[in-house]
Write a protein that holds these residues in place. Structure first.
Motif, PDB file in Angstrom:
ATOM      1  N   THR A  43     -60.071  24.404 -37.814  1.00  0.00           N
ATOM      2  CA  THR A  43     -59.390  25.324 -38.292  1.00  0.00           C
ATOM      3  C   THR A  43     -58.575  26.335 -37.401  1.00  0.00           C
ATOM      4  OG1 THR A  43     -61.136  26.705 -38.133  1.00  0.00           O
ATOM      5  CG2 THR A  43     -61.133  25.335 -40.208  1.00  0.00           C
ATOM      6  N   LYS A  44     -57.354  27.067 -37.993  1.00  0.00           N
ATOM      7  CA  LYS A  44     -56.911  27.821 -37.220  1.00  0.00           C
ATOM      8  C   LYS A  44     -56.786  29.049 -37.267  1.00  0.00           C
ATOM      9  CE  LYS A  44     -51.962  27.813 -35.334  1.00  0.00           C
ATOM     10  NZ  LYS A  44     -50.596  27.142 -35.237  1.00  0.00           N
ATOM     11  N   GLN A  45     -57.197  29.894 -36.303  1.00  0.00           N
ATOM     12  CA  GLN A  45     -57.511  31.295 -36.184  1.00  0.00           C
ATOM     13  C   GLN A  45     -56.396  31.931 -35.423  1.00  0.00           C
ATOM     14  OE1 GLN A  45     -61.395  32.409 -35.835  1.00  0.00           O
ATOM     15  NE2 GLN A  45     -62.276  30.986 -37.543  1.00  0.00           N
ATOM     16  N   GLY A  46     -55.297  32.757 -36.121  1.00  0.00           N
ATOM     17  CA  GLY A  46     -54.281  33.304 -35.246  1.00  0.00           C
ATOM     18  C   GLY A  46     -53.569  32.352 -34.443  1.00  0.00           C
ATOM     19  N   GLY A  47     -53.666  32.259 -33.118  1.00  0.00           N
ATOM     20  CA  GLY A  47     -52.754  31.198 -32.582  1.00  0.00           C
ATOM     21  C   GLY A  47     -53.594  30.157 -31.908  1.00  0.00           C
ATOM     22  N   ASP A  48     -54.722  30.274 -32.121  1.00  0.00           N
ATOM     23  CA  ASP A  48     -55.760  29.272 -31.510  1.00  0.00           C
ATOM     24  C   ASP A  48     -56.445  28.367 -32.738  1.00  0.00           C
ATOM     25  OD1 ASP A  48     -55.271  30.403 -28.857  1.00  0.00           O
ATOM     26  OD2 ASP A  48     -57.120  31.659 -29.271  1.00  0.00           O
ATOM     27  N   TRP A  49     -56.514  27.175 -32.031  1.00  0.00           N
ATOM     28  CA  TRP A  49     -57.344  26.022 -33.031  1.00  0.00           C
ATOM     29  C   TRP A  49     -58.822  26.124 -32.606  1.00  0.00           C
ATOM     30  CZ3 TRP A  49     -55.841  23.669 -37.002  1.00  0.00           C
ATOM     31  CH2 TRP A  49     -54.356  23.497 -37.311  1.00  0.00           C
ATOM     32  N   LYS A  71     -67.411  27.827 -27.325  1.00  0.00           N
ATOM     33  CA  LYS A  71     -67.049  29.168 -27.373  1.00  0.00           C
ATOM     34  C   LYS A  71     -68.286  29.977 -27.899  1.00  0.00           C
ATOM     35  CE  LYS A  71     -63.728  32.342 -29.648  1.00  0.00           C
ATOM     36  NZ  LYS A  71     -62.590  32.504 -30.776  1.00  0.00           N
ATOM     37  N   ASP A  72     -68.790  29.740 -28.797  1.00  0.00           N
ATOM     38  CA  ASP A  72     -70.107  30.462 -29.118  1.00  0.00           C
ATOM     39  C   ASP A  72     -71.157  29.702 -29.846  1.00  0.00           C
ATOM     40  OD1 ASP A  72     -69.096  30.202 -31.628  1.00  0.00           O
ATOM     41  OD2 ASP A  72     -68.374  32.151 -31.958  1.00  0.00           O
ATOM     42  N   ARG A  73     -72.321  29.882 -30.444  1.00  0.00           N
ATOM     43  CA  ARG A  73     -73.080  29.325 -31.065  1.00  0.00           C
ATOM     44  C   ARG A  73     -72.473  28.205 -32.215  1.00  0.00           C
ATOM     45  NH1 ARG A  73     -77.026  29.140 -35.201  1.00  0.00           N
ATOM     46  NH2 ARG A  73     -79.002  28.333 -34.361  1.00  0.00           N
ATOM     47  N   ASP A  74     -71.570  28.600 -32.835  1.00  0.00           N
ATOM     48  CA  ASP A  74     -71.320  27.686 -34.105  1.00  0.00           C
ATOM     49  C   ASP A  74     -70.007  27.144 -33.906  1.00  0.00           C
ATOM     50  OD1 ASP A  74     -73.696  28.097 -35.323  1.00  0.00           O
ATOM     51  OD2 ASP A  74     -72.836  30.051 -36.305  1.00  0.00           O
ATOM     52  N   ARG A  75     -69.104  27.666 -32.752  1.00  0.00           N
ATOM     53  CA  ARG A  75     -67.705  27.306 -32.786  1.00  0.00           C
ATOM     54  C   ARG A  75     -67.264  26.754 -31.308  1.00  0.00           C
ATOM     55  NH1 ARG A  75     -64.513  32.496 -34.757  1.00  0.00           N
ATOM     56  NH2 ARG A  75     -65.743  33.004 -33.261  1.00  0.00           N
ATOM     57  N   GLY A  76     -66.062  26.154 -31.443  1.00  0.00           N
ATOM     58  CA  GLY A  76     -65.659  25.621 -30.133  1.00  0.00           C
ATOM     59  C   GLY A  76     -64.123  26.002 -30.192  1.00  0.00           C
ATOM     60  N   VAL A  77     -63.412  25.911 -28.930  1.00  0.00           N
ATOM     61  CA  VAL A  77     -61.850  26.368 -29.010  1.00  0.00           C
ATOM     62  C   VAL A  77     -61.216  24.986 -28.427  1.00  0.00           C
ATOM     63  CG1 VAL A  77     -62.074  27.353 -26.592  1.00  0.00           C
ATOM     64  CG2 VAL A  77     -59.992  27.616 -28.467  1.00  0.00           C
ATOM     65  N   LEU A  78     -60.128  24.566 -28.988  1.00  0.00           N
ATOM     66  CA  LEU A  78     -59.489  23.611 -28.485  1.00  0.00           C
ATOM     67  C   LEU A  78     -58.092  24.043 -27.669  1.00  0.00           C
ATOM     68  CD1 LEU A  78     -58.766  21.602 -31.626  1.00  0.00           C
ATOM     69  CD2 LEU A  78     -60.447  21.071 -29.936  1.00  0.00           C
ATOM     70  N   VAL A  93     -72.504  21.079 -26.902  1.00  0.00           N
ATOM     71  CA  VAL A  93     -71.294  21.081 -26.877  1.00  0.00           C
ATOM     72  C   VAL A  93     -70.628  22.590 -27.200  1.00  0.00           C
ATOM     73  CG1 VAL A  93     -70.925  18.725 -27.382  1.00  0.00           C
ATOM     74  CG2 VAL A  93     -71.039  20.394 -29.094  1.00  0.00           C
ATOM     75  N   SER A  94     -71.564  23.741 -27.562  1.00  0.00           N
ATOM     76  CA  SER A  94     -71.238  24.817 -27.709  1.00  0.00           C
ATOM     77  C   SER A  94     -71.161  25.792 -26.483  1.00  0.00           C
ATOM     78  CB  SER A  94     -72.050  25.568 -28.895  1.00  0.00           C
ATOM     79  OG  SER A  94     -73.529  25.335 -28.443  1.00  0.00           O
ATOM     80  N   ASN A  95     -71.745  25.182 -25.325  1.00  0.00           N
ATOM     81  CA  ASN A  95     -71.870  25.859 -24.121  1.00  0.00           C
ATOM     82  C   ASN A  95     -70.457  26.015 -23.419  1.00  0.00           C
ATOM     83  OD1 ASN A  95     -72.143  26.451 -21.311  1.00  0.00           O
ATOM     84  ND2 ASN A  95     -74.312  26.079 -21.796  1.00  0.00           N
ATOM     85  N   ARG A 124     -65.144  24.424 -35.798  1.00  0.00           N
ATOM     86  CA  ARG A 124     -66.548  24.521 -36.448  1.00  0.00           C
ATOM     87  C   ARG A 124     -67.382  23.436 -36.310  1.00  0.00           C
ATOM     88  NH1 ARG A 124     -69.545  27.796 -39.765  1.00  0.00           N
ATOM     89  NH2 ARG A 124     -71.013  26.952 -40.933  1.00  0.00           N
ATOM     90  N   LEU A 125     -68.475  23.521 -35.249  1.00  0.00           N
ATOM     91  CA  LEU A 125     -69.387  22.523 -34.907  1.00  0.00           C
ATOM     92  C   LEU A 125     -70.275  21.995 -36.069  1.00  0.00           C
ATOM     93  CD1 LEU A 125     -70.315  24.074 -31.666  1.00  0.00           C
ATOM     94  CD2 LEU A 125     -68.648  22.458 -31.954  1.00  0.00           C
ATOM     95  N   ALA A 126     -70.145  20.318 -36.035  1.00  0.00           N
ATOM     96  CA  ALA A 126     -70.761  19.850 -37.178  1.00  0.00           C
ATOM     97  C   ALA A 126     -72.389  19.814 -36.749  1.00  0.00           C
ATOM     98  CB  ALA A 126     -70.242  18.280 -37.224  1.00  0.00           C
ATOM     99  N   MET A 127     -72.692  20.012 -35.686  1.00  0.00           N
ATOM    100  CA  MET A 127     -74.276  19.788 -35.412  1.00  0.00           C
ATOM    101  C   MET A 127     -74.973  20.979 -35.902  1.00  0.00           C
ATOM    102  SD  MET A 127     -74.345  21.230 -31.568  1.00  0.00           S
ATOM    103  CE  MET A 127     -74.088  22.629 -31.055  1.00  0.00           C
TER     104      MET A 127
END
Length: 341
Positions: A235-241, A194-201, A171-173, A244-247
């Motif tokens: 979590t919200k960072q700037g203007g994006d949600w 988005k990256d190895r540990d995160r995704g963007v909504l 799901v990080s792809n 943090r991936l639970a896997m």
């Protein structure tokens, strides 16, 4: 001369200090022996002994040895256990209530999960492809498009299936598109890697927003993923949600691959078999009561009825001889006379 004067001054100061200490010791002895003076010093002595003897988290030794941190952590864990006990009781009560509601409403629940647990043998963790290879395939019961999970939550989906191996797209792809919803807010969106540990909504509704720190679950839309699988924390960072991936929180090197949800498509009305025709029940008319038919008068017992069939010849007439002629021939039929007699 100067040195002798200084030495005499030091010796004088020592004598004064020694005299004060001796006087103080004698005063303490008198205070212990005299009850009135001892009662005056008891509160001060108790306070000083409590401060010296009682363990303190702010003591230098506790800070150096780490005892203060350990005791603080123990207190935090005890408070957390008490909170979890209350949550457990509430969860059990809610589960029983939910089961009763489902029984009353005859609600169709989620099907039981049947899957295969496999070990991750190869990890491709690059900037353009994030997949893993598991050592279980179709021969072990893995279904095409199976959903992979670990101890933390959702891992990905099987995109290539072999006889003894499966390739899972994480799901990080950045190519992964997962329909999700907020556990508390109920807001629906699309989770993109988005990256190895995160995704963007993305594709969030304008009138609603996620809640900081709430869990993000799979919504089940599209039929690729079951509903209710934990994807991460919002979590919200700037203007994006950001999610943090639970896997990544619990990764033991094993994944469990469950079958994708099966949604049966409705059958068109033209293909449905004809319904059987049920004949309407017609009320049966009441049976009319037959009137009694008058029976003919029965003959007397002395006159037996003579019934002759139309097709049968008439019975021969039987004659009896008189008993006077021959007593042995009583009741015998008469012999017809022979010709010539």
């Amino acid at each position: 001369m100067a040195r002798s004067g200084r030495s005499s001054q030091k010796s004088g100061a020592r004598r004064v200090t020694l005299g004060i200490l001796i006087f103080g010791a004698l005063a303490l002895i008198v205070a212990q022996s005299a009850p009135q003076i001892a009662s005056f010093f008891v509160p001060a002595r108790t306070t000083i002994s409590d401060r010296i003897g009682a363990p303190s988290d702010t003591s230098i030794w506790a800070q150096v040895s780490g005892q203060a941190d350990r005791e603080r952590r123990i207190r935090e864990l005890e408070n957390e256990v008490r909170d979890l006990a209350r949550y457990k009781a509430a969860a059990i009560s809610m589960a029983e209530r939910m089961e009763a509601y489902e029984t009353i409403l005859n609600l169709m629940g989620e099907p039981p999960e049947r899957g295969v647990t496999a070990r991750i043998t190869t990890v491709i963790d690059g900037p353009f492809a994030q997949t893993v290879l598991a050592n279980a395939g179709s021969l072990q019961g893995v279904a095409p498009g199976a959903v992979a999970m670990n101890e933390g939550g959702l891992v990905g989906r099987v995109i290539q299936l072999g006889d003894r191996s499966s390739r899972i797209l994480l799901v990080s792809n950045y190519q992964s598109q997962l329909p999700v919803l907020g556990e508390v807010s109920g807001v629906r969106a699309i989770l993109q890697g988005k990256d190895r540990d995160r995704g963007v909504l993305k594709d969030l509704p304008e009138a609603a927003d996620f809640i900081e720190g709430e869990r993000v679950l799979s919504s089940g839309e599209g039929g690729a993923f079951p509903r209710g699988l934990v994807a991460g924390t919002a979590t919200k960072q700037g203007g994006d949600w950001i999610v943090r991936l639970a896997m990544r929180d619990h990764s033991s090197g094993y994944v469990r691959m469950i079958a994708p949800p099966e949604i049966v498509e409705p059958v068109p009305e033209s293909d449905l078999p004809p319904e059987p025709v049920v004949a309407e029940e017609t009320p049966t008319p009441p049976v009319a009561t037959a009137r009694p038919v008058p029976q003919p008068a029965r003959p007397a017992a002395s006159d037996p009825p003579v019934v002759a069939a139309a097709s049968e010849p008439p019975a021969p007439q039987v004659t009896t001889q008189s008993s006077e002629a021959d007593p042995n021939t009583v009741g015998l039929p008469a012999v017809p006379p022979q010709e010539g007699e």
